[in-house]
Design an enzyme around this catalytic site. Structure first.
Site, PDB file in Angstrom:
ATOM      1  N   SER A  46      -4.713 -14.267   1.289  1.00  0.00           N
ATOM      2  CA  SER A  46      -5.685 -13.311   0.743  1.00  0.00           C
ATOM      3  C   SER A  46      -5.925 -13.651  -0.716  1.00  0.00           C
ATOM      4  O   SER A  46      -4.967 -13.744  -1.500  1.00  0.00           O
ATOM      5  CB  SER A  46      -5.163 -11.881   0.876  1.00  0.00           C
ATOM      6  OG  SER A  46      -6.101 -10.981   0.321  1.00  0.00           O
ATOM      7  N   TYR A 106       0.849  -1.196   0.000  1.00  0.00           N
ATOM      8  CA  TYR A 106       0.000   0.000   0.000  1.00  0.00           C
ATOM      9  C   TYR A 106       0.883   1.243   0.000  1.00  0.00           C
ATOM     10  O   TYR A 106       1.684   1.461   0.920  1.00  0.00           O
ATOM     11  CB  TYR A 106      -0.936   0.027   1.219  1.00  0.00           C
ATOM     12  CG  TYR A 106      -1.975  -1.081   1.250  1.00  0.00           C
ATOM     13  CD1 TYR A 106      -2.209  -1.910   0.151  1.00  0.00           C
ATOM     14  CD2 TYR A 106      -2.741  -1.312   2.385  1.00  0.00           C
ATOM     15  CE1 TYR A 106      -3.168  -2.923   0.185  1.00  0.00           C
ATOM     16  CE2 TYR A 106      -3.704  -2.322   2.434  1.00  0.00           C
ATOM     17  CZ  TYR A 106      -3.906  -3.123   1.326  1.00  0.00           C
ATOM     18  OH  TYR A 106      -4.843  -4.122   1.376  1.00  0.00           O
TER      19      TYR A 106
HETATM   20  P1  NDP Z   1     -14.747   0.179   1.015  1.00  0.00           P
HETATM   21  O1  NDP Z   1     -15.277  -0.590  -0.126  1.00  0.00           O
HETATM   22  O2  NDP Z   1     -15.622   0.320   2.201  1.00  0.00           O
HETATM   23  O3  NDP Z   1     -14.324   1.615   0.481  1.00  0.00           O
HETATM   24  C1  NDP Z   1     -13.827   2.584   1.367  1.00  0.00           C
HETATM   25  C2  NDP Z   1     -13.846   3.963   0.702  1.00  0.00           C
HETATM   26  O4  NDP Z   1     -15.203   4.350   0.430  1.00  0.00           O
HETATM   27  C3  NDP Z   1     -13.299   5.025   1.636  1.00  0.00           C
HETATM   28  O5  NDP Z   1     -11.899   5.115   1.575  1.00  0.00           O
HETATM   29  C4  NDP Z   1     -14.006   6.281   1.139  1.00  0.00           C
HETATM   30  O6  NDP Z   1     -13.359   6.711  -0.047  1.00  0.00           O
HETATM   31  C5  NDP Z   1     -15.390   5.727   0.780  1.00  0.00           C
HETATM   32  N1  NDP Z   1     -16.315   5.743   1.918  1.00  0.00           N
HETATM   33  C6  NDP Z   1     -16.220   5.070   3.094  1.00  0.00           C
HETATM   34  N2  NDP Z   1     -17.265   5.302   3.885  1.00  0.00           N
HETATM   35  C7  NDP Z   1     -18.064   6.135   3.214  1.00  0.00           C
HETATM   36  C8  NDP Z   1     -19.316   6.734   3.510  1.00  0.00           C
HETATM   37  N3  NDP Z   1     -19.928   6.487   4.661  1.00  0.00           N
HETATM   38  N4  NDP Z   1     -19.881   7.545   2.592  1.00  0.00           N
HETATM   39  C9  NDP Z   1     -19.253   7.807   1.418  1.00  0.00           C
HETATM   40  N5  NDP Z   1     -18.061   7.270   1.071  1.00  0.00           N
HETATM   41  C10 NDP Z   1     -17.470   6.439   1.962  1.00  0.00           C
HETATM   42  O7  NDP Z   1     -13.413  -0.454   1.565  1.00  0.00           O
HETATM   43  P2  NDP Z   1     -11.929  -0.534   0.914  1.00  0.00           P
HETATM   44  O8  NDP Z   1     -11.993  -0.812  -0.542  1.00  0.00           O
HETATM   45  O9  NDP Z   1     -11.171   0.657   1.371  1.00  0.00           O
HETATM   46  O10 NDP Z   1     -11.390  -1.840   1.643  1.00  0.00           O
HETATM   47  C11 NDP Z   1     -11.280  -1.839   3.065  1.00  0.00           C
HETATM   48  C12 NDP Z   1      -9.934  -2.382   3.465  1.00  0.00           C
HETATM   49  O11 NDP Z   1      -9.821  -3.729   3.029  1.00  0.00           O
HETATM   50  C13 NDP Z   1      -8.712  -1.683   2.852  1.00  0.00           C
HETATM   51  O12 NDP Z   1      -8.362  -0.501   3.512  1.00  0.00           O
HETATM   52  C14 NDP Z   1      -7.667  -2.756   3.006  1.00  0.00           C
HETATM   53  O13 NDP Z   1      -7.177  -2.747   4.323  1.00  0.00           O
HETATM   54  C15 NDP Z   1      -8.481  -4.026   2.744  1.00  0.00           C
HETATM   55  N6  NDP Z   1      -8.333  -4.469   1.346  1.00  0.00           N
HETATM   56  C16 NDP Z   1      -7.696  -5.661   1.119  1.00  0.00           C
HETATM   57  C17 NDP Z   1      -7.497  -6.137  -0.146  1.00  0.00           C
HETATM   58  C18 NDP Z   1      -6.787  -7.425  -0.369  1.00  0.00           C
HETATM   59  O14 NDP Z   1      -6.434  -7.737  -1.494  1.00  0.00           O
HETATM   60  N7  NDP Z   1      -6.552  -8.195   0.666  1.00  0.00           N
HETATM   61  C19 NDP Z   1      -7.949  -5.374  -1.336  1.00  0.00           C
HETATM   62  C20 NDP Z   1      -8.655  -4.155  -1.007  1.00  0.00           C
HETATM   63  C21 NDP Z   1      -8.841  -3.749   0.293  1.00  0.00           C
HETATM   64  P3  NDP Z   1     -13.372   8.239  -0.562  1.00  0.00           P
HETATM   65  O15 NDP Z   1     -13.889   9.127   0.543  1.00  0.00           O
HETATM   66  O16 NDP Z   1     -11.979   8.519  -0.937  1.00  0.00           O
HETATM   67  O17 NDP Z   1     -14.273   8.212  -1.762  1.00  0.00           O
END
Ligand code: NDP
Length: 321
Positions: free
Chosen positions: A154, A54
């Site tokens: 993962s 990351y």
């Molecule tokens: P989400 O699908 O929940 O997306 C999170 C993003 O959505 C935020 O960064 C923000 O982005 C937006 N968001 C969050 N809450 C709200 C809200 N209430 N209203 C509006 N927009 C909102 O989760 P992630 O894709 O971030 O995945 C979560 C975690 O999972 C990651 O941080 C990581 O640790 C893990 N992960 C692991 C992977 C793997 O391959 N093992 C791959 C991907 C993720 P913004 O405000 O910028 O639009």
């Protein structure tokens, strides 16, 4: 907050947790990261997810600096990292789980995080060019050395996870304890179908990712791409260019009235839907600011309201025509 066992392990993870993908390094600095971590920890979140890839290591450095600032008791929280993509070019350093890379990788992560150990260590993807036996030995050695408490995978297949578990069982090595798959309203099969035989079979725990499908299920993209949102960021054109995006955005719009009837937001409804699955140990949420953390953590209050009628309405809203 509610806490669930990580599969058959004794350790308990908060049902909702917080990850750092995209945000740390790209959108937030140490102070902003500390603010979101504090909002989550204050609400009872005890697990924070990271990976060496990351922001090319910067995400671990930022979380490490934020944790130093916050000065929490080490026993009160869990941190993870993941290894596979690597931080350097070269045949032994990129897209690999070879023994040398895993043992060097964990040391680099611990240095950036300023921690003596991580609680959960993941093989971020399967590596077709390293035998599962070599990976199991290396991960088991890392756990035995005290640099990680538990190891897991993962986006591995059920067969790959089972093979790793069987090797560890035969050789009396540390077994893989958890898998980190994508799981959300638009991406269900791996968790609900493919892995079904592993939960009771080997006591697999799940730390699931992208409950909002990168924010799409919050409904924020209904009228275009807001400035500063994840889909507007350079480097994430692949999310914006997803040919399925218009259909995903339309599905999110159909969730709005269902959420409204429950006095909730679509983001809370989407996260609650993930948490209602008892096979999920923790739903890793993401947030670019503390207000999102606070909104999203309220999702747990919704879980008891997801009765058969609501679940049917959600299924209809999120199945593509
Ligand atoms: P989400 O699908 O929940 O997306 C999170 C993003 O959505 C935020 O960064 C923000 O982005 C937006 N968001 C969050 N809450 C709200 C809200 N209430 N209203 C509006 N927009 C909102 O989760 P992630 O894709 O971030 O995945 C979560 C975690 O999972 C990651 O941080 C990581 O640790 C893990 N992960 C692991 C992977 C793997 O391959 N093992 C791959 C991907 C993720 P913004 O405000 O910028 O639009």
């Amino acid at each position: 907050m509610e806490y669930r066992r990580l599969g058959s392990a004794g350790i308990k993870v908060s049902t909702l947790s917080l990850g750092s993908w995209v945000t740390y390094g790209k959108q937030v600095d140490v102070d902003a990261a500390a603010a979101s971590l504090a909002a989550a920890y204050g609400a009872g979140v005890n697990f924070f997810d990271n990976a060496e890839s990351y922001a090319q290591g910067a995400s671990e450095s930022i979380m490490g600096a934020a944790l130093r600032k916050l000065r929490w008791r080490r026993g009160s929280y869990l941190v993870s990292t993941k290894i596979y993509w690597g931080l350097a070019e070269g045949p032994n350093e990129k897209n690999t789980l070879n023994r040398k890379r895993l043992l060097e990788g964990i040391d680099g992560s611990l240095e950036r995080l300023s921690l003596d150990y991580v609680d959960l260590l993941f093989c971020h993807r399967p590596d077709p060019e390293t035998t599962v036996e070599e990976v199991v030995w290396a991960m088991s050695d890392i756990v035995a050395s005290g640099r990680a408490m538990y190891w897991g995978t993962s986006e591995w297949s059920a067969d790959q996870i089972r093979e790793a578990w069987d090797i560890a069982d035969r050789r009396n090595l540390r077994k893989p304890q958890m898998e980190q798959p994508q799981y959300n309203l638009l991406h269900r099969d791996k968790v609900e179908v493919e892995f079904a035989r592993l939960y009771d079979g080997i006591g697999l725990g799940l730390t699931t990712w992208s409950p909002l499908a990168s924010g799409v299920l919050s409904g924020k993209y209904a009228a275009g791409i807001p400035e500063g949102s994840r889909l507007s960021l350079s480097g994430y054109e692949w999310l914006r260019d997803d040919p399925e995006l218009p259909r995903k955005v339309a599905a999110a719009k159909r969730l709005e009235p269902i959420a409204r009837d429950l006095g909730a937001t679509p983001a809370q409804l989407a996260i609650a839907w993930c948490a209602r699955n008892p096979r999920v140990s923790t739903v890793i949420t993401g947030a670019s600011r503390p207000e999102q953390v606070t909104e999203n953590l309220k999702a747990l209050d919704l879980v008891p309201m997801l009765d058969a009628g609501v679940l049917k309405a959600i299924d209809e809203a999120t199945s593509f025509p």
